[in-house]
Motif scaffolding. Structure first.
Motif, mmCIF file in Angstrom:
data_model
loop_
_atom_site.group_PDB
_atom_site.id
_atom_site.type_symbol
_atom_site.label_atom_id
_atom_site.label_comp_id
_atom_site.label_asym_id
_atom_site.label_seq_id
_atom_site.Cartn_x
_atom_site.Cartn_y
_atom_site.Cartn_z
ATOM 1 N N MET A 7 0.848 -1.185 0.000
ATOM 2 C CA MET A 7 0.000 0.000 0.000
ATOM 3 C C MET A 7 0.892 1.246 0.000
ATOM 4 N N ASP A 8 0.364 2.376 -0.469
ATOM 5 C CA ASP A 8 1.148 3.612 -0.362
ATOM 6 C C ASP A 8 0.655 4.427 0.829
ATOM 7 N N ILE A 9 1.430 5.438 1.187
ATOM 8 C CA ILE A 9 1.140 6.229 2.386
ATOM 9 C C ILE A 9 -0.192 6.964 2.278
ATOM 10 N N ASP A 10 -0.503 7.500 1.096
ATOM 11 C CA ASP A 10 -1.778 8.209 0.928
ATOM 12 C C ASP A 10 -2.959 7.283 1.212
ATOM 13 N N SER B 214 8.394 1.059 4.770
ATOM 14 C CA SER B 214 7.585 0.013 4.148
ATOM 15 C C SER B 214 6.152 0.152 4.646
ATOM 16 N N VAL B 215 5.202 0.248 3.725
ATOM 17 C CA VAL B 215 3.802 0.432 4.077
ATOM 18 C C VAL B 215 3.042 -0.860 3.798
ATOM 19 N N ILE C 34 3.102 1.047 9.169
ATOM 20 C CA ILE C 34 4.219 1.565 8.384
ATOM 21 C C ILE C 34 5.483 1.265 9.179
#
Length: 119
Positions: free
Chosen positions: A2-5, A34-35, A40
């Motif tokens: 997954m991404d941070i957003d 790393s997400v 995280i």
């Protein structure tokens, strides 16, 4: 992955605190992020700290963000919400972060210690 957003979608206050945390941790070179769906991780050679959003999993009122820091010793600061020893000689310290101001010199010292141990 997954991404941070996507991780912080719907959790704006948590994201704001995380950005301060990330800027602080990025001062510990080299560090990668790393997400995953649940947390995280901040890594050097191995992970040394994790950030997660309690409201994603728990009912009731909680801090917007929790920082978990792995150390080889039990730190006796009263600031930790919980300290557990998941494996012998590895202590996981959990800290509730209610605002960016909670990421102070004491927290940065523990992050530096964890980063050193992760190398």
């Amino acid at each position: 992955m997954m991404d941070i957003d996507a991780f912080f979608q719907g959790f704006a206050q948590s994201r704001s605190i995380f950005e301060t945390l990330r800027q602080s941790v990025e001062g510990l070179q080299p560090t990668t992020v790393s997400v995953t769906k649940s947390q995280i991780a901040f890594r050097q050679r191995r992970a040394f700290a994790w950030a997660w959003v309690p409201d994603r999993y728990l009912r009731g009122r909680h801090a917007p963000l929790v920082l978990s820091v792995a150390l080889r010793r039990r730190d006796h600061s009263q600031r930790w919400k919980q300290v557990v020893e998941p494996t012998p000689g590895r202590f996981m310290h959990h800290l509730e972060l209610n605002s960016p101001a909670d990421i102070d010199d004491e927290v940065l010292q523990r992050l530096r210690e964890a980063w050193d141990e992760a190398g």
